[in-house]
Scaffold this motif. Structure first.
Motif, mmCIF file in Angstrom:
data_model
loop_
_atom_site.group_PDB
_atom_site.id
_atom_site.type_symbol
_atom_site.label_atom_id
_atom_site.label_comp_id
_atom_site.label_asym_id
_atom_site.label_seq_id
_atom_site.Cartn_x
_atom_site.Cartn_y
_atom_site.Cartn_z
ATOM 1 N N MET A 196 31.481 58.867 21.330
ATOM 2 C CA MET A 196 31.112 60.018 22.162
ATOM 3 C C MET A 196 32.315 60.929 22.257
ATOM 4 O O MET A 196 33.459 60.473 22.327
ATOM 5 N N GLY A 197 32.062 62.245 22.260
ATOM 6 C CA GLY A 197 33.158 63.204 22.270
ATOM 7 C C GLY A 197 33.108 64.140 23.460
ATOM 8 O O GLY A 197 32.116 64.226 24.191
ATOM 9 N N VAL A 198 34.222 64.855 23.644
ATOM 10 C CA VAL A 198 34.346 65.876 24.679
ATOM 11 C C VAL A 198 35.147 67.029 24.101
ATOM 12 O O VAL A 198 36.106 66.818 23.349
ATOM 13 N N ALA A 199 34.741 68.264 24.417
ATOM 14 C CA ALA A 199 35.411 69.438 23.843
ATOM 15 C C ALA A 199 35.793 70.422 24.928
ATOM 16 O O ALA A 199 35.075 70.606 25.913
ATOM 17 N N LEU A 200 36.948 71.075 24.720
ATOM 18 C CA LEU A 200 37.397 72.153 25.597
ATOM 19 C C LEU A 200 37.106 73.524 25.003
ATOM 20 O O LEU A 200 37.169 74.529 25.698
ATOM 21 N N LEU A 221 30.582 67.748 27.286
ATOM 22 C CA LEU A 221 30.481 66.310 27.042
ATOM 23 C C LEU A 221 29.397 66.039 26.010
ATOM 24 O O LEU A 221 28.355 66.693 26.006
ATOM 25 N N GLY A 222 29.644 65.063 25.158
ATOM 26 C CA GLY A 222 28.638 64.682 24.187
ATOM 27 C C GLY A 222 28.404 65.712 23.120
ATOM 28 O O GLY A 222 27.282 66.018 22.744
ATOM 29 N N ALA A 315 39.218 72.046 20.195
ATOM 30 C CA ALA A 315 40.081 71.317 21.124
ATOM 31 C C ALA A 315 39.244 70.254 21.821
ATOM 32 O O ALA A 315 38.229 70.566 22.448
ATOM 33 N N GLY A 316 39.654 69.024 21.706
ATOM 34 C CA GLY A 316 38.919 67.935 22.320
ATOM 35 C C GLY A 316 39.128 66.651 21.552
ATOM 36 O O GLY A 316 39.941 66.592 20.621
ATOM 37 N N PHE A 317 38.421 65.610 21.932
ATOM 38 C CA PHE A 317 38.558 64.332 21.243
ATOM 39 C C PHE A 317 37.265 63.555 21.358
ATOM 40 O O PHE A 317 36.395 63.850 22.190
ATOM 41 N N SER A 318 37.130 62.562 20.506
ATOM 42 C CA SER A 318 36.035 61.606 20.638
ATOM 43 C C SER A 318 36.629 60.213 20.748
ATOM 44 O O SER A 318 37.753 59.963 20.295
ATOM 45 N N ILE A 319 35.884 59.336 21.372
ATOM 46 C CA ILE A 319 36.276 57.930 21.487
ATOM 47 C C ILE A 319 35.241 57.099 20.726
ATOM 48 O O ILE A 319 34.036 57.273 20.929
ATOM 49 N N THR A 320 35.732 56.241 19.861
ATOM 50 C CA THR A 320 34.868 55.327 19.116
ATOM 51 C C THR A 320 35.215 53.898 19.486
ATOM 52 O O THR A 320 36.394 53.527 19.518
ATOM 53 N N LEU A 321 34.194 53.109 19.777
ATOM 54 C CA LEU A 321 34.362 51.671 20.000
ATOM 55 C C LEU A 321 33.565 50.923 18.948
ATOM 56 O O LEU A 321 32.421 51.284 18.638
ATOM 57 N N MET A 322 34.160 49.891 18.409
ATOM 58 C CA MET A 322 33.482 49.048 17.424
ATOM 59 C C MET A 322 33.686 47.590 17.824
ATOM 60 O O MET A 322 34.811 47.187 18.165
ATOM 61 N N LYS A 323 32.602 46.831 17.828
ATOM 62 C CA LYS A 323 32.757 45.409 18.128
ATOM 63 C C LYS A 323 33.596 44.768 17.025
ATOM 64 O O LYS A 323 33.341 44.954 15.836
ATOM 65 N N SER A 324 34.601 44.032 17.442
ATOM 66 C CA SER A 324 35.537 43.444 16.495
ATOM 67 C C SER A 324 35.123 42.018 16.151
ATOM 68 O O SER A 324 34.867 41.201 17.043
#
Length: 595
Positions: A196-200, A221-222, A315-324
């Motif tokens: 999911m990401g967020v941008a400015l 958001l998103g 400008a912004g970022f996304s966060i990625t989660l992956m089950k390890s």
């Protein structure tokens, strides 16, 4: 009204081709297909379908997401990457050209982000390749967690998690696994990942105006990665709150997007969207790691921080989660020569406690716990004058007029007055709180050096610390120095600043105020003038010296890098600040000796 976006390009129509050409010329392990203009394909160098004995792995999509996907071409990751124009799916002919260029007897896996254009174009290319006798599998990655569970046929968008899937597919292919096994590993990885990401800001397409859709006080958001609106527009929030919101959405049991539960091991990717400083990404990583480990109870096996799948200059970022899982980690850690694959790090478990600042080997008289550092119960007349002079000088800097901002903007030193005011305010505060030994001039200057070094920072901070320390060394042992001893201390301070900075008279620095002051002070004392009168005269000389910098070309500091045309009629801020505090101190001393 939206303004035209500024880009360092030649022409909007050539950006993708020229990017690919630059990438290939910069990295000898890459090559590109030479064909009609819309063929924009990057390959591993020296690949021959007739001799290639591994499963080929191809990914791609619209340009504008660099380094995805061409930056991930290399042994151990992608065999080829296909690019369309900016935010446009690559045409079928380009995809077919890539398949034909790298696919050998073991077949090919296509990793495709879940956008309608990509699915259709890659899908038609697969069908055509199959009709030509190629063995092909296509894996769709949809890792977007911003929207509710899908209603209809569209599904989740493909975001930065695609990069992790590319790596898993590339590693399994490099290990010699079969087409079926490589495709299965990629499909499994795609099920474990959420983003999911967020941008400015909204991104600016080459040759297009910059959108002001978000305004200055809003964030999205998103978001998607093509400039499309996100799930929600909200007021800008502190990044810690944003990170918490994003993590909660990705991990929400309600959406069920990722099979990650408390106690799981995870891989974390903090992905910049193209216009986000690394500082901000690391601040987000800091919060994400702490929250994942502390609140959610996860073990963070790997952290990747940087820009991996961007949206031009957003400008912004996304966060990625992956089950390890062990197999996933083995794939992520396996070697690759892809130029833009990052180095993953292991998150520290529970965070590392900060190391305490070591104490000096020899206790300093400037230590706050030292008995020397205390305000005398009763100030001598000399101590009162010294206190008043220091306070007057510091207040002059704290109250420095806003015109200094205009000087700084033109001279490229926009933080100078802020730094100076921070140091001056700290001197006033420390003189009250930890009580400079005002009856002892040398020790008071030593304490001022400590204050400045502690709070000011930057070039100006260290120069003023040197100034005070050199004066302390000159006056050490002279608790109530004579006028001549003061003059010698000022000269010693100027020599020290000149020695370490390399600055001389006429270079547009604080010395252009202090050198005339020192010369005038000595001349007046040599002529037998009253010390107070000599001090005031030297202050006038300091101001004249500072004003003269309007007509000089800077040779030191940030002003030295500014065009001379911009410096006309603008005095050097450092020289002006020095003249102002010096004059305030002189007038304060003079007021104490009025008849």
């Amino acid at each position: 009204m939206a303004s035209q976006g500024k880009k360092l390009i030649n022409h909007p129509s050539g950006v993708v081709t020229e990017y690919i050409e630059g990438l290939v010329e910069a990295y000898p392990g890459l090559q590109f297909l030479d064909g009609f203009p819309q063929i924009k394909v990057v390959l591993q160098a020296n690949i021959s379908p007739s001799t290639f004995d591994k499963v080929a792995v191809i990914s791609g999509g619209g340009a504008g997401h660099e380094p995805a996907h061409a930056g991930y071409v290399g042994p151990g990751m992608l065999t080829a990457a296909v690019s369309g124009d900016v935010f446009a799916s690559p045409p079928v002919d380009s995809i077919l050209a890539a398949i034909r260029a790298v696919t050998g007897p073991k077949g090919c896996v296509l990793i495709v982000t879940n956008y309608t254009g990509d699915r259709l174009n890659f899908g038609l290319a697969v069908e055509q390749a199959k009709s030509e006798g190629y063995s092909i599998e296509m894996v769709i990655v949809g890792d977007d967690c911003a929207l509710p569970p899908r209603r209809g046929i569209v599904g989740r968008r493909g975001l930065a998690g695609t990069v992790l899937v590319n790596k898993v597919a590339g590693a399994t292919a490099a290990a010699g696994l079969s087409l079926t096994e490589v495709a299965a590993a990629a499909k499994h990885a795609a099920k474990l990942v959420g983003t999911m990401g967020v941008a400015l800001s909204v991104c600016t397409l080459p040759g297009q105006p910059t959108s002001d859709r978000l305004g200055t006080e809003k964030m999205e958001l998103g978001l998607g990665i093509h400039g499309e609106p996100g799930a929600a527009v909200v007021d800008i929030q502190p990044v810690d709150l944003v990170v918490s919101c994003v993590l909660n959405q990705i991990l929400s049991a309600e959406t069920g997007y990722v099979p990650i539960t408390r106690g799981s091991n995870v891989v974390l990717m903090i992905n910049g969207l193209g216009g986000t400083p690394l500082m901000e990404l690391m601040i987000a990583a800091r919060k994400a790691i702490r929250e994942l480990q502390g609140i959610h109870g996860f073990v963070v096996d790997r952290v990747y921080t940087g820009s991996f799948m961007t949206s031009l200059d957003m400008a912004g970022f996304s966060i990625t989660l992956m089950k390890s899982e062990p197999a996933i980690l083995e794939c992520l850690d396996s070697p690759t020569k892809a130029p833009c694959w990052p180095v993953g790090t292991e998150a520290s478990i529970g965070g590392r406690p900060p190391v305490k600042v070591p104490l000096p080997l020899i206790p300093s008289s400037s230590s706050r716990n030292s008995e020397i550092v205390s305000r005398p119960q009763e100030l001598t007349k000399f101590g009162c004058i010294l206190e008043a002079a220091i306070e007057a000088a510091a207040k002059e800097i704290v109250n420095m007029k806003d015109c200094s901002k205009e000087w700084e903007t033109k001279l490229g030193d926009g933080d100078y007055s802020t730094t100076m005011k921070r140091g001056a305010a700290a001197i006033i505060e420390d003189m009250k709180l930890w009580n400079y030994p005002l009856n002892d001039t040398a020790e008071t200057l030593n304490e001022m050096s400590t204050t400045i070094r502690r709070v000011m920072g930057g070039t100006s901070g260290i120069l003023y610390a040197i100034l005070c320390k050199a004066a302390y060394t000159s006056l050490k042992g002279h608790s109530q120095p004579t006028a001549r001893e003061w003059a010698n201390a000022l000269a010693a301070s100027i020599d020290a600043v000149s020695k370490y900075s390399g600055a001389r008279a006429g270079d547009c620095t604080m010395l252009d105020a202090l050198i005339p002051a020192s010369n005038t002070l000595n001349e007046r004392l040599d002529a037998g003038d009253n010390p107070v009168t000599a001090f005031v005269a030297s202050a006038e000389a300091a101001m004249i010296g500072a004003e003269s910098t309007k007509f000089l070309q800077a040779q030191a500091g940030r002003s030295a890098f500014t065009s001379p045309d911009l410096l006309v009629s603008v005095p050097d801020p450092g020289a002006m600040a020095a003249a102002l505090w010096y004059r305030a101190a002189a007038f304060s001393v003079a007021s104490k000796f009025k008849p």
